[in-house]
Design a protein around this motif. Sequence first.
Motif, PDB file in Angstrom:
ATOM      1  N   PHE A  66       0.835  -1.210   0.000  1.00 32.14           N
ATOM      2  CA  PHE A  66       0.000   0.000   0.000  1.00 32.14           C
ATOM      3  C   PHE A  66       0.869   1.259   0.000  1.00 32.14           C
ATOM      4  O   PHE A  66       0.656   2.183  -0.783  1.00 32.14           O
ATOM      5  CB  PHE A  66      -0.944   0.014   1.209  1.00 32.14           C
ATOM      6  CG  PHE A  66      -1.708   1.309   1.355  1.00 32.14           C
ATOM      7  CD1 PHE A  66      -2.941   1.496   0.740  1.00 32.14           C
ATOM      8  CD2 PHE A  66      -1.172   2.366   2.095  1.00 32.14           C
ATOM      9  CE1 PHE A  66      -3.628   2.704   0.852  1.00 32.14           C
ATOM     10  CE2 PHE A  66      -1.846   3.578   2.206  1.00 32.14           C
ATOM     11  CZ  PHE A  66      -3.073   3.748   1.578  1.00 32.14           C
ATOM     12  N   VAL A  67       1.846   1.286   0.891  1.00 31.40           N
ATOM     13  CA  VAL A  67       2.709   2.464   1.034  1.00 31.40           C
ATOM     14  C   VAL A  67       3.490   2.737  -0.257  1.00 31.40           C
ATOM     15  O   VAL A  67       3.667   3.885  -0.673  1.00 31.40           O
ATOM     16  CB  VAL A  67       3.663   2.279   2.244  1.00 31.40           C
ATOM     17  CG1 VAL A  67       4.779   3.308   2.245  1.00 31.40           C
ATOM     18  CG2 VAL A  67       2.876   2.332   3.554  1.00 31.40           C
ATOM     19  N   GLN A  68       3.905   1.651  -0.898  1.00 32.19           N
ATOM     20  CA  GLN A  68       4.656   1.788  -2.138  1.00 32.19           C
ATOM     21  C   GLN A  68       3.766   2.286  -3.281  1.00 32.19           C
ATOM     22  O   GLN A  68       4.155   3.134  -4.068  1.00 32.19           O
ATOM     23  CB  GLN A  68       5.237   0.425  -2.493  1.00 32.19           C
ATOM     24  CG  GLN A  68       6.461   0.512  -3.375  1.00 32.19           C
ATOM     25  CD  GLN A  68       6.971  -0.879  -3.727  1.00 32.19           C
ATOM     26  OE1 GLN A  68       6.237  -1.872  -3.627  1.00 32.19           O
ATOM     27  NE2 GLN A  68       8.215  -0.951  -4.143  1.00 32.19           N
ATOM     28  N   ARG A  74      -2.346   7.095   5.713  1.00 37.24           N
ATOM     29  CA  ARG A  74      -1.559   6.361   6.706  1.00 37.24           C
ATOM     30  C   ARG A  74      -2.341   5.158   7.198  1.00 37.24           C
ATOM     31  O   ARG A  74      -3.564   5.218   7.328  1.00 37.24           O
ATOM     32  CB  ARG A  74      -1.271   7.255   7.920  1.00 37.24           C
ATOM     33  CG  ARG A  74      -0.488   8.499   7.616  1.00 37.24           C
ATOM     34  CD  ARG A  74      -0.155   9.243   8.892  1.00 37.24           C
ATOM     35  NE  ARG A  74      -1.352   9.604   9.658  1.00 37.24           N
ATOM     36  CZ  ARG A  74      -1.316  10.129  10.869  1.00 37.24           C
ATOM     37  NH1 ARG A  74      -0.155  10.328  11.477  1.00 37.24           N
ATOM     38  NH2 ARG A  74      -2.434  10.462  11.489  1.00 37.24           N
ATOM     39  N   LEU A  75      -1.614   4.093   7.516  1.00 42.21           N
ATOM     40  CA  LEU A  75      -2.225   2.876   8.055  1.00 42.21           C
ATOM     41  C   LEU A  75      -1.749   2.680   9.491  1.00 42.21           C
ATOM     42  O   LEU A  75      -0.551   2.758   9.763  1.00 42.21           O
ATOM     43  CB  LEU A  75      -1.788   1.658   7.236  1.00 42.21           C
ATOM     44  CG  LEU A  75      -1.995   1.703   5.721  1.00 42.21           C
ATOM     45  CD1 LEU A  75      -1.437   0.423   5.091  1.00 42.21           C
ATOM     46  CD2 LEU A  75      -3.481   1.866   5.391  1.00 42.21           C
ATOM     47  N   LYS A  97      11.791  -4.446   7.625  1.00 42.88           N
ATOM     48  CA  LYS A  97      11.565  -4.185   6.191  1.00 42.88           C
ATOM     49  C   LYS A  97      11.740  -2.705   5.849  1.00 42.88           C
ATOM     50  O   LYS A  97      11.534  -2.309   4.711  1.00 42.88           O
ATOM     51  CB  LYS A  97      10.139  -4.592   5.816  1.00 42.88           C
ATOM     52  CG  LYS A  97       9.974  -6.050   5.453  1.00 42.88           C
ATOM     53  CD  LYS A  97       8.612  -6.288   4.816  1.00 42.88           C
ATOM     54  CE  LYS A  97       8.739  -6.949   3.476  1.00 42.88           C
ATOM     55  NZ  LYS A  97       7.450  -7.129   2.790  1.00 42.88           N
ATOM     56  N   SER A  98      12.064  -1.887   6.865  1.00 44.30           N
ATOM     57  CA  SER A  98      12.241  -0.439   6.686  1.00 44.30           C
ATOM     58  C   SER A  98      11.049   0.244   6.024  1.00 44.30           C
ATOM     59  O   SER A  98      11.213   1.085   5.141  1.00 44.30           O
ATOM     60  CB  SER A  98      13.495  -0.121   5.863  1.00 44.30           C
ATOM     61  OG  SER A  98      14.592  -0.798   6.371  1.00 44.30           O
ATOM     62  N   ARG A 103       3.999   6.391   7.601  1.00 44.04           N
ATOM     63  CA  ARG A 103       2.871   5.906   6.782  1.00 44.04           C
ATOM     64  C   ARG A 103       2.230   4.652   7.371  1.00 44.04           C
ATOM     65  O   ARG A 103       1.075   4.332   7.089  1.00 44.04           O
ATOM     66  CB  ARG A 103       3.345   5.588   5.349  1.00 44.04           C
ATOM     67  CG  ARG A 103       3.980   6.710   4.576  1.00 44.04           C
ATOM     68  CD  ARG A 103       2.997   7.688   3.969  1.00 44.04           C
ATOM     69  NE  ARG A 103       1.850   7.114   3.286  1.00 44.04           N
ATOM     70  CZ  ARG A 103       1.870   6.612   2.048  1.00 44.04           C
ATOM     71  NH1 ARG A 103       2.983   6.626   1.336  1.00 44.04           N
ATOM     72  NH2 ARG A 103       0.770   6.103   1.501  1.00 44.04           N
ATOM     73  N   PHE A 104       3.014   3.895   8.144  1.00 43.82           N
ATOM     74  CA  PHE A 104       2.489   2.663   8.747  1.00 43.82           C
ATOM     75  C   PHE A 104       3.093   2.479  10.127  1.00 43.82           C
ATOM     76  O   PHE A 104       4.298   2.393  10.273  1.00 43.82           O
ATOM     77  CB  PHE A 104       2.826   1.453   7.857  1.00 43.82           C
ATOM     78  CG  PHE A 104       2.430   0.130   8.461  1.00 43.82           C
ATOM     79  CD1 PHE A 104       1.147  -0.072   8.960  1.00 43.82           C
ATOM     80  CD2 PHE A 104       3.338  -0.924   8.544  1.00 43.82           C
ATOM     81  CE1 PHE A 104       0.779  -1.287   9.534  1.00 43.82           C
ATOM     82  CE2 PHE A 104       2.982  -2.148   9.113  1.00 43.82           C
ATOM     83  CZ  PHE A 104       1.698  -2.321   9.603  1.00 43.82           C
ATOM     84  N   PHE A 105       2.223   2.446  11.159  1.00 41.06           N
ATOM     85  CA  PHE A 105       2.712   2.229  12.519  1.00 41.06           C
ATOM     86  C   PHE A 105       1.657   1.523  13.367  1.00 41.06           C
ATOM     87  O   PHE A 105       0.535   1.288  12.904  1.00 41.06           O
ATOM     88  CB  PHE A 105       3.168   3.545  13.166  1.00 41.06           C
ATOM     89  CG  PHE A 105       2.147   4.666  13.147  1.00 41.06           C
ATOM     90  CD1 PHE A 105       2.059   5.535  12.081  1.00 41.06           C
ATOM     91  CD2 PHE A 105       1.274   4.853  14.224  1.00 41.06           C
ATOM     92  CE1 PHE A 105       1.127   6.582  12.074  1.00 41.06           C
ATOM     93  CE2 PHE A 105       0.347   5.888  14.232  1.00 41.06           C
ATOM     94  CZ  PHE A 105       0.270   6.751  13.148  1.00 41.06           C
ATOM     95  N   THR A 106       2.057   1.147  14.572  1.00 37.93           N
ATOM     96  CA  THR A 106       1.125   0.467  15.484  1.00 37.93           C
ATOM     97  C   THR A 106       0.734   1.430  16.605  1.00 37.93           C
ATOM     98  O   THR A 106       1.463   2.383  16.892  1.00 37.93           O
ATOM     99  CB  THR A 106       1.765  -0.798  16.105  1.00 37.93           C
ATOM    100  OG1 THR A 106       2.904  -0.411  16.861  1.00 37.93           O
ATOM    101  CG2 THR A 106       2.164  -1.803  15.031  1.00 37.93           C
TER     102      THR A 106
END
Length: 231
Positions: A66-68, A74-75, A97-98, A103-106
């Motif tokens: 998704f980010v790519q 943002r997820l 995976k860097s 854009r993506f975090f918990t």
Amino acid sequence: PEAIGTCSIEVEKKSNNMKKNEEQSKQSVSSVINSHTLAFPSISTADFQFDLERASDIIVDTAAEFVQKHDNGRLVLVDLSQKSRILSLVKDKASKKSIDSSRFFTFVGDITQLKSKGGLQCNVIANAANWRLKAGGGGVNAAIFNAAGEALQRATKECADTLRPGSSVSVPLPSTSPLHQKEGVTHVIHVLGPNMNPMRPDCLKNDYTKGCKILHDAYNSLFENFASIVQ
Ligand code: AR6
């Protein structure tokens, strides 16, 4: 892209941790105002008993795609407890995976109170639904339908009657809903993941070849539905 206000369906296809949450949300408030954010629970890994190692691989892979693929949005993977194993697995694998952590975090918190209790504004939230798209049951489904009130039940019925495993439906949340008013949630995306629990419908009896494909499809469908809201 779907027009806003219509349903869209994608078928088949408090401690250290609190501190981190606070830092993350401060950062999110200051630097990414007006950015679309999807908060989602880990689909299928509690009541549906899906294996956490496999699920975490699938979450990280589909989020990375998704980010790519998309420049905006943002997820955020959410769970209730700072001891959540799925959150730590995903965090570790995402950093290996860097994947861009803006854009993506918990995030640790209740998905129905992210803004009011956690300071994290998420305009879209995902629900780990059941195939009938019925309120109640348990887990995050019960929490979301309770918090959103009858408006969500009505809006959901207008969009779909049922859901197939591996698919999702995006439901615009009426502004009369308390979840819209208090938390700023404008869309709920219901997702049906694979079920490994013999006490629930469509149990896959430990067939992880099928199960992984369905979970992969479920996240792709969720993220594509989110992307169509963002655009
Ligand atoms: N906020 C954030 N995360 C939550 C919340 C919450 N309020 N409540 C639960 N979680 P589950 P499934 C996390 O069981 O495995 C329902 O009855 C939880 O810790 O809700 O897909 C439906 O009707 C876990 O990480 O979903 C279906 O029949 C994740 O949400 C069935 O359960 C998903 O747990 C679906 O089962």
